[in-house]
Write a protein that holds these residues in place. Structure first.
Motif, PDB file in Angstrom:
ATOM      1  N   PHE A 162      38.474 -24.060  43.144  1.00 25.63           N
ATOM      2  CA  PHE A 162      38.721 -24.432  41.762  1.00 25.63           C
ATOM      3  C   PHE A 162      40.041 -23.916  41.191  1.00 25.63           C
ATOM      4  N   ARG A 163      40.766 -23.152  41.977  1.00 26.87           N
ATOM      5  CA  ARG A 163      42.029 -22.569  41.509  1.00 26.87           C
ATOM      6  C   ARG A 163      43.170 -23.055  42.375  1.00 26.87           C
ATOM      7  N   GLY A 194      30.781 -33.112  52.652  1.00 23.26           N
ATOM      8  CA  GLY A 194      29.425 -32.923  52.182  1.00 23.26           C
ATOM      9  C   GLY A 194      29.296 -32.251  50.829  1.00 23.26           C
ATOM     10  N   VAL A 195      30.359 -31.606  50.395  1.00 22.81           N
ATOM     11  CA  VAL A 195      30.318 -30.905  49.106  1.00 22.81           C
ATOM     12  C   VAL A 195      31.411 -31.468  48.213  1.00 22.81           C
ATOM     13  N   LEU A 196      31.008 -31.924  47.056  1.00 16.48           N
ATOM     14  CA  LEU A 196      31.931 -32.464  46.075  1.00 16.48           C
ATOM     15  C   LEU A 196      31.855 -31.620  44.813  1.00 16.48           C
ATOM     16  N   ASN A 197      32.986 -31.367  44.215  1.00 17.67           N
ATOM     17  CA  ASN A 197      33.026 -30.631  42.957  1.00 17.67           C
ATOM     18  C   ASN A 197      33.925 -31.363  41.965  1.00 17.67           C
ATOM     19  N   TYR A 198      33.509 -31.351  40.715  1.00 21.73           N
ATOM     20  CA  TYR A 198      34.265 -32.026  39.667  1.00 21.73           C
ATOM     21  C   TYR A 198      34.380 -31.141  38.434  1.00 21.73           C
ATOM     22  N   ALA A 199      35.490 -31.285  37.747  1.00 21.18           N
ATOM     23  CA  ALA A 199      35.606 -30.667  36.423  1.00 21.18           C
ATOM     24  C   ALA A 199      34.648 -31.375  35.473  1.00 21.18           C
ATOM     25  N   ASP A 200      34.116 -30.634  34.525  1.00 23.27           N
ATOM     26  CA  ASP A 200      33.172 -31.227  33.569  1.00 23.27           C
ATOM     27  C   ASP A 200      33.792 -32.410  32.840  1.00 23.27           C
ATOM     28  N   SER A 201      35.084 -32.350  32.602  1.00 24.37           N
ATOM     29  CA  SER A 201      35.756 -33.383  31.815  1.00 24.37           C
ATOM     30  C   SER A 201      35.841 -34.729  32.542  1.00 24.37           C
ATOM     31  N   VAL A 202      35.614 -34.734  33.858  1.00 30.18           N
ATOM     32  CA  VAL A 202      35.738 -35.990  34.608  1.00 30.18           C
ATOM     33  C   VAL A 202      34.440 -36.412  35.283  1.00 30.18           C
ATOM     34  N   LYS A 203      33.412 -35.584  35.205  1.00 26.62           N
ATOM     35  CA  LYS A 203      32.134 -35.929  35.853  1.00 26.62           C
ATOM     36  C   LYS A 203      31.616 -37.261  35.336  1.00 26.62           C
ATOM     37  N   GLY A 204      31.159 -38.083  36.259  1.00 26.89           N
ATOM     38  CA  GLY A 204      30.632 -39.390  35.899  1.00 26.89           C
ATOM     39  C   GLY A 204      31.698 -40.456  35.755  1.00 26.89           C
ATOM     40  N   ARG A 205      32.968 -40.069  35.753  1.00 30.37           N
ATOM     41  CA  ARG A 205      34.063 -41.036  35.620  1.00 30.37           C
ATOM     42  C   ARG A 205      34.949 -41.073  36.866  1.00 30.37           C
ATOM     43  N   PHE A 206      35.150 -39.930  37.495  1.00 31.87           N
ATOM     44  CA  PHE A 206      36.023 -39.833  38.664  1.00 31.87           C
ATOM     45  C   PHE A 206      35.187 -39.608  39.919  1.00 31.87           C
ATOM     46  N   THR A 207      35.677 -40.122  41.044  1.00 32.43           N
ATOM     47  CA  THR A 207      35.026 -39.913  42.333  1.00 32.43           C
ATOM     48  C   THR A 207      36.078 -39.567  43.364  1.00 32.43           C
ATOM     49  N   ILE A 208      35.831 -38.481  44.094  1.00 30.89           N
ATOM     50  CA  ILE A 208      36.724 -38.096  45.187  1.00 30.89           C
ATOM     51  C   ILE A 208      36.067 -38.463  46.506  1.00 30.89           C
ATOM     52  N   PHE A 209      36.843 -38.979  47.429  1.00 35.34           N
ATOM     53  CA  PHE A 209      36.332 -39.263  48.767  1.00 35.34           C
ATOM     54  C   PHE A 209      37.489 -39.206  49.749  1.00 35.34           C
ATOM     55  N   ARG A 210      37.128 -39.049  51.022  1.00 34.00           N
ATOM     56  CA  ARG A 210      38.154 -38.875  52.044  1.00 34.00           C
ATOM     57  C   ARG A 210      37.890 -39.785  53.230  1.00 34.00           C
ATOM     58  N   ASP A 211      38.972 -40.124  53.904  1.00 35.67           N
ATOM     59  CA  ASP A 211      38.932 -40.933  55.116  1.00 35.67           C
ATOM     60  C   ASP A 211      39.678 -40.146  56.185  1.00 35.67           C
ATOM     61  N   MET A 235      40.122 -30.618  50.456  1.00 32.82           N
ATOM     62  CA  MET A 235      41.126 -31.369  49.701  1.00 32.82           C
ATOM     63  C   MET A 235      40.759 -31.372  48.220  1.00 32.82           C
ATOM     64  N   GLY A 236      41.756 -31.155  47.403  1.00 31.19           N
ATOM     65  CA  GLY A 236      41.506 -31.115  45.970  1.00 31.19           C
ATOM     66  C   GLY A 236      42.526 -31.924  45.193  1.00 31.19           C
ATOM     67  N   TRP A 237      42.113 -32.359  44.024  1.00 33.27           N
ATOM     68  CA  TRP A 237      43.006 -33.000  43.058  1.00 33.27           C
ATOM     69  C   TRP A 237      43.096 -32.101  41.826  1.00 33.27           C
ATOM     70  N   PHE A 238      44.318 -31.894  41.390  1.00 30.25           N
ATOM     71  CA  PHE A 238      44.591 -31.134  40.170  1.00 30.25           C
ATOM     72  C   PHE A 238      45.495 -31.981  39.290  1.00 30.25           C
ATOM     73  N   ARG A 239      45.606 -31.599  38.032  1.00 35.03           N
ATOM     74  CA  ARG A 239      46.521 -32.296  37.140  1.00 35.03           C
ATOM     75  C   ARG A 239      47.223 -31.286  36.234  1.00 35.03           C
ATOM     76  N   ALA A 246      39.014 -32.276  40.910  1.00 33.76           N
ATOM     77  CA  ALA A 246      37.947 -32.580  41.869  1.00 33.76           C
ATOM     78  C   ALA A 246      38.316 -32.018  43.227  1.00 33.76           C
ATOM     79  N   ALA A 247      37.299 -31.784  44.054  1.00 36.15           N
ATOM     80  CA  ALA A 247      37.549 -31.293  45.405  1.00 36.15           C
ATOM     81  C   ALA A 247      36.459 -31.801  46.323  1.00 36.15           C
ATOM     82  N   ILE A 248      36.824 -31.923  47.602  1.00 33.55           N
ATOM     83  CA  ILE A 248      35.886 -32.373  48.620  1.00 33.55           C
ATOM     84  C   ILE A 248      36.015 -31.456  49.829  1.00 33.55           C
ATOM     85  N   SER A 249      34.892 -31.040  50.378  1.00 33.16           N
ATOM     86  CA  SER A 249      34.900 -30.102  51.487  1.00 33.16           C
ATOM     87  C   SER A 249      35.384 -30.766  52.765  1.00 33.16           C
TER      88      SER A 249
END
Length: 123
Positions: free
Chosen positions: A105-106, A56-73, A34-38, A49-52
């Motif tokens: 990432f695309r 277990g694997v989280l990825n973030y754009a540099d512009s949002v690291k430390g500010r945004f968090t992705i998680f899934r239920d 699952m990913g979030w794009f804008r 951001a994306a979550i596997s």
């Protein structure tokens, strides 16, 4: 087939927070990355951001690291994007996508998209 519905967007002042939700239909939600794009008018859809599949694997754009968090239920077929310390440059329509093994990432790596939710950050 997966249907995605985003919610939680709105107008917020700089420094504020929002939590976006993306609810998915279907019983195979846990199989998808699952990913979030804008996207802003006139520009390409941008990875946020994306979550596997297993979370277990989280990825973030540099512009949002430390500010945004992705998680899934997975029990509730929902993915979230917690956005803190928002900046005016975060203003965009935010989309969630579901992907099966494509590029994380695309945007072309995602098979399904929601309709988007508007986030506006005022200065």
């Amino acid at each position: 087939q997966v249907q995605l519905v985003e919610s939680g967007g709105g107008l917020v002042q700089a420094g504020g927070s929002l939590r976006l939700s993306c609810a998915a239909s279907g019983r195979t939600f846990s199989s998808y990355t699952m990913g979030w794009f804008r996207q802003v008018p006139g520009k390409e859809r941008e990875f946020v951001a994306a979550i596997s599949r297993n979370g277990g694997v989280l990825n973030y754009a540099d512009s949002v690291k430390g500010r945004f968090t992705i998680f899934r239920d997975d029990a509730n077929n929902t993915v979230y994007l917690q956005m803190n310390s928002l900046k005016p440059e975060d203003t965009a329509i935010y989309y969630c996508g579901a992907g099966l093994g494509g590029s994380t990432f695309r945007s072309y790596g995602y098979n399904y998209w929601g309709q988007g939710t508007q986030v506006t950050v005022s200065s």
